[in-house]
Design a protein around this motif. Structure first.
Motif, PDB file in Angstrom:
ATOM      1  N   VAL A  29       0.849  -1.201   0.000  1.00  0.00           N
ATOM      2  CA  VAL A  29       0.000   0.000   0.000  1.00  0.00           C
ATOM      3  C   VAL A  29       0.879   1.245   0.000  1.00  0.00           C
ATOM      4  O   VAL A  29       0.641   2.196  -0.758  1.00  0.00           O
ATOM      5  CB  VAL A  29      -0.969  -0.003   1.207  1.00  0.00           C
ATOM      6  CG1 VAL A  29      -1.548   1.369   1.451  1.00  0.00           C
ATOM      7  CG2 VAL A  29      -2.080  -1.010   0.981  1.00  0.00           C
ATOM      8  N   VAL A  30       1.920   1.238   0.827  1.00  0.00           N
ATOM      9  CA  VAL A  30       2.833   2.381   0.855  1.00  0.00           C
ATOM     10  C   VAL A  30       3.530   2.531  -0.494  1.00  0.00           C
ATOM     11  O   VAL A  30       3.652   3.639  -1.024  1.00  0.00           O
ATOM     12  CB  VAL A  30       3.861   2.221   2.001  1.00  0.00           C
ATOM     13  CG1 VAL A  30       4.961   3.254   1.904  1.00  0.00           C
ATOM     14  CG2 VAL A  30       3.160   2.314   3.347  1.00  0.00           C
ATOM     15  N   ARG A  31       3.965   1.419  -1.069  1.00  0.00           N
ATOM     16  CA  ARG A  31       4.660   1.466  -2.363  1.00  0.00           C
ATOM     17  C   ARG A  31       3.773   2.042  -3.458  1.00  0.00           C
ATOM     18  O   ARG A  31       4.181   2.924  -4.214  1.00  0.00           O
ATOM     19  CB  ARG A  31       5.124   0.058  -2.741  1.00  0.00           C
ATOM     20  CG  ARG A  31       5.949   0.009  -3.985  1.00  0.00           C
ATOM     21  CD  ARG A  31       6.487  -1.410  -4.218  1.00  0.00           C
ATOM     22  NE  ARG A  31       6.475  -1.646  -5.624  1.00  0.00           N
ATOM     23  CZ  ARG A  31       5.629  -2.415  -6.280  1.00  0.00           C
ATOM     24  NH1 ARG A  31       4.714  -3.082  -5.623  1.00  0.00           N
ATOM     25  NH2 ARG A  31       5.688  -2.548  -7.571  1.00  0.00           N
ATOM     26  N   HIS A  32       2.538   1.564  -3.552  1.00  0.00           N
ATOM     27  CA  HIS A  32       1.633   2.056  -4.589  1.00  0.00           C
ATOM     28  C   HIS A  32       1.174   3.483  -4.298  1.00  0.00           C
ATOM     29  O   HIS A  32       0.934   4.262  -5.218  1.00  0.00           O
ATOM     30  CB  HIS A  32       0.435   1.123  -4.751  1.00  0.00           C
ATOM     31  CG  HIS A  32       0.790  -0.165  -5.395  1.00  0.00           C
ATOM     32  ND1 HIS A  32       1.214  -0.270  -6.699  1.00  0.00           N
ATOM     33  CD2 HIS A  32       0.799  -1.432  -4.919  1.00  0.00           C
ATOM     34  CE1 HIS A  32       1.463  -1.516  -6.999  1.00  0.00           C
ATOM     35  NE2 HIS A  32       1.221  -2.255  -5.927  1.00  0.00           N
ATOM     36  N   LEU A  38       4.371  10.242  -6.329  1.00  0.00           N
ATOM     37  CA  LEU A  38       5.615  10.548  -7.025  1.00  0.00           C
ATOM     38  C   LEU A  38       5.781   9.608  -8.216  1.00  0.00           C
ATOM     39  O   LEU A  38       6.563   8.663  -8.162  1.00  0.00           O
ATOM     40  CB  LEU A  38       6.811  10.394  -6.075  1.00  0.00           C
ATOM     41  CG  LEU A  38       6.744  11.181  -4.778  1.00  0.00           C
ATOM     42  CD1 LEU A  38       7.815  10.718  -3.821  1.00  0.00           C
ATOM     43  CD2 LEU A  38       6.875  12.660  -5.072  1.00  0.00           C
ATOM     44  N   PRO A  39       5.059   9.840  -9.304  1.00  0.00           N
ATOM     45  CA  PRO A  39       5.125   8.904 -10.430  1.00  0.00           C
ATOM     46  C   PRO A  39       6.470   8.957 -11.148  1.00  0.00           C
ATOM     47  O   PRO A  39       7.157   9.978 -11.149  1.00  0.00           O
ATOM     48  CB  PRO A  39       3.989   9.378 -11.340  1.00  0.00           C
ATOM     49  CG  PRO A  39       3.810  10.808 -11.019  1.00  0.00           C
ATOM     50  CD  PRO A  39       4.170  10.961  -9.568  1.00  0.00           C
ATOM     51  N   ARG A  76      -1.475   5.302 -17.870  1.00  0.00           N
ATOM     52  CA  ARG A  76      -1.364   3.854 -17.661  1.00  0.00           C
ATOM     53  C   ARG A  76      -0.670   3.556 -16.338  1.00  0.00           C
ATOM     54  O   ARG A  76      -1.120   2.708 -15.553  1.00  0.00           O
ATOM     55  CB  ARG A  76      -0.604   3.212 -18.815  1.00  0.00           C
ATOM     56  CG  ARG A  76      -0.562   1.691 -18.750  1.00  0.00           C
ATOM     57  CD  ARG A  76       0.271   1.114 -19.878  1.00  0.00           C
ATOM     58  NE  ARG A  76       1.680   1.399 -19.719  1.00  0.00           N
ATOM     59  CZ  ARG A  76       2.506   0.728 -18.895  1.00  0.00           C
ATOM     60  NH1 ARG A  76       2.044  -0.268 -18.175  1.00  0.00           N
ATOM     61  NH2 ARG A  76       3.774   1.046 -18.798  1.00  0.00           N
ATOM     62  N   LEU A  77       0.415   4.275 -16.052  1.00  0.00           N
ATOM     63  CA  LEU A  77       1.131   4.074 -14.791  1.00  0.00           C
ATOM     64  C   LEU A  77       0.266   4.472 -13.597  1.00  0.00           C
ATOM     65  O   LEU A  77       0.294   3.818 -12.552  1.00  0.00           O
ATOM     66  CB  LEU A  77       2.434   4.879 -14.798  1.00  0.00           C
ATOM     67  CG  LEU A  77       3.512   4.393 -15.761  1.00  0.00           C
ATOM     68  CD1 LEU A  77       4.672   5.368 -15.797  1.00  0.00           C
ATOM     69  CD2 LEU A  77       3.974   3.001 -15.421  1.00  0.00           C
ATOM     70  N   GLN A  78      -0.525   5.516 -13.753  1.00  0.00           N
ATOM     71  CA  GLN A  78      -1.420   5.946 -12.681  1.00  0.00           C
ATOM     72  C   GLN A  78      -2.502   4.901 -12.427  1.00  0.00           C
ATOM     73  O   GLN A  78      -2.816   4.582 -11.274  1.00  0.00           O
ATOM     74  CB  GLN A  78      -2.044   7.289 -13.034  1.00  0.00           C
ATOM     75  CG  GLN A  78      -2.887   7.875 -11.929  1.00  0.00           C
ATOM     76  CD  GLN A  78      -3.490   9.203 -12.323  1.00  0.00           C
ATOM     77  OE1 GLN A  78      -3.562   9.549 -13.496  1.00  0.00           O
ATOM     78  NE2 GLN A  78      -3.927   9.954 -11.342  1.00  0.00           N
ATOM     79  N   ILE A  82      -3.164   2.849  -8.933  1.00  0.00           N
ATOM     80  CA  ILE A  82      -4.468   2.841  -8.260  1.00  0.00           C
ATOM     81  C   ILE A  82      -4.969   1.412  -8.093  1.00  0.00           C
ATOM     82  O   ILE A  82      -5.459   1.027  -7.016  1.00  0.00           O
ATOM     83  CB  ILE A  82      -5.485   3.701  -9.038  1.00  0.00           C
ATOM     84  CG1 ILE A  82      -5.113   5.175  -8.925  1.00  0.00           C
ATOM     85  CG2 ILE A  82      -6.907   3.474  -8.528  1.00  0.00           C
ATOM     86  CD1 ILE A  82      -5.919   6.078  -9.821  1.00  0.00           C
ATOM     87  N   ARG A  83      -4.838   0.604  -9.138  1.00  0.00           N
ATOM     88  CA  ARG A  83      -5.275  -0.791  -9.064  1.00  0.00           C
ATOM     89  C   ARG A  83      -4.489  -1.546  -7.994  1.00  0.00           C
ATOM     90  O   ARG A  83      -5.059  -2.278  -7.184  1.00  0.00           O
ATOM     91  CB  ARG A  83      -5.091  -1.456 -10.425  1.00  0.00           C
ATOM     92  CG  ARG A  83      -5.687  -2.842 -10.504  1.00  0.00           C
ATOM     93  CD  ARG A  83      -5.503  -3.486 -11.872  1.00  0.00           C
ATOM     94  NE  ARG A  83      -6.013  -2.627 -12.923  1.00  0.00           N
ATOM     95  CZ  ARG A  83      -5.329  -2.310 -14.036  1.00  0.00           C
ATOM     96  NH1 ARG A  83      -4.122  -2.779 -14.221  1.00  0.00           N
ATOM     97  NH2 ARG A  83      -5.862  -1.547 -14.947  1.00  0.00           N
ATOM     98  N   GLY A  84      -3.181  -1.357  -7.957  1.00  0.00           N
ATOM     99  CA  GLY A  84      -2.364  -2.011  -6.943  1.00  0.00           C
ATOM    100  C   GLY A  84      -2.715  -1.560  -5.540  1.00  0.00           C
ATOM    101  O   GLY A  84      -2.746  -2.358  -4.606  1.00  0.00           O
TER     102      GLY A  84
END
Length: 112
Positions: A29-32, A38-39, A76-78, A82-84
């Motif tokens: 959760v912290v990682r995602h 910070l993308p 796509r990265l965002q 969000i999914r993760g």
């Protein structure tokens, strides 16, 4: 000291496994969350090396294409972040509920 029966061993093992899942889910959760805040910058668009002077304009992708591709990559990265984040929040909630239920049963067994 009484020997633990099979049910008590099972409940203790489930509690241990769910605690590990809570730990892993919390880290993810912290990682995602950090990926959302910070993308990573999208990778640059590389054009093939230029040829003779007349054909260089045809080899480079148009600037609008680069911007559109980078915007698409950023979205796509965002979405992935969000999914993760949502998947790992569900993992935390489910593991927490399973842990709580099994821990209560274990405490009741130990009192009797």
């Amino acid at each position: 000291m009484a020997t633990p029966d099979l049910r008590e061993l099972y409940l203790s093992l489930v509690c241990l496994i769910t605690l590990v899942l809570i730990l892993v889910g919390g880290v993810q959760v912290v990682r995602h969350g950090l990926k959302l805040l910070l993308p990573d910058p999208p990778p640059p668009v590389f054009a093939p090396p230029p040829e003779p002077a007349d054909s260089t304009a045809m080899l480079k992708p148009p600037r609008s294409y680069e911007q559109a591709w980078q915007q698409t990559e950023r979205l796509r990265l965002q979405r992935q972040a969000i999914r993760g984040l949502l998947v790992n929040l569900v993992l935390l909630v489910l593991a927490g509920l399973i842990y709580r239920a099994h821990w209560r049963r274990l405490q009741i067994m130990r009192r009797t």
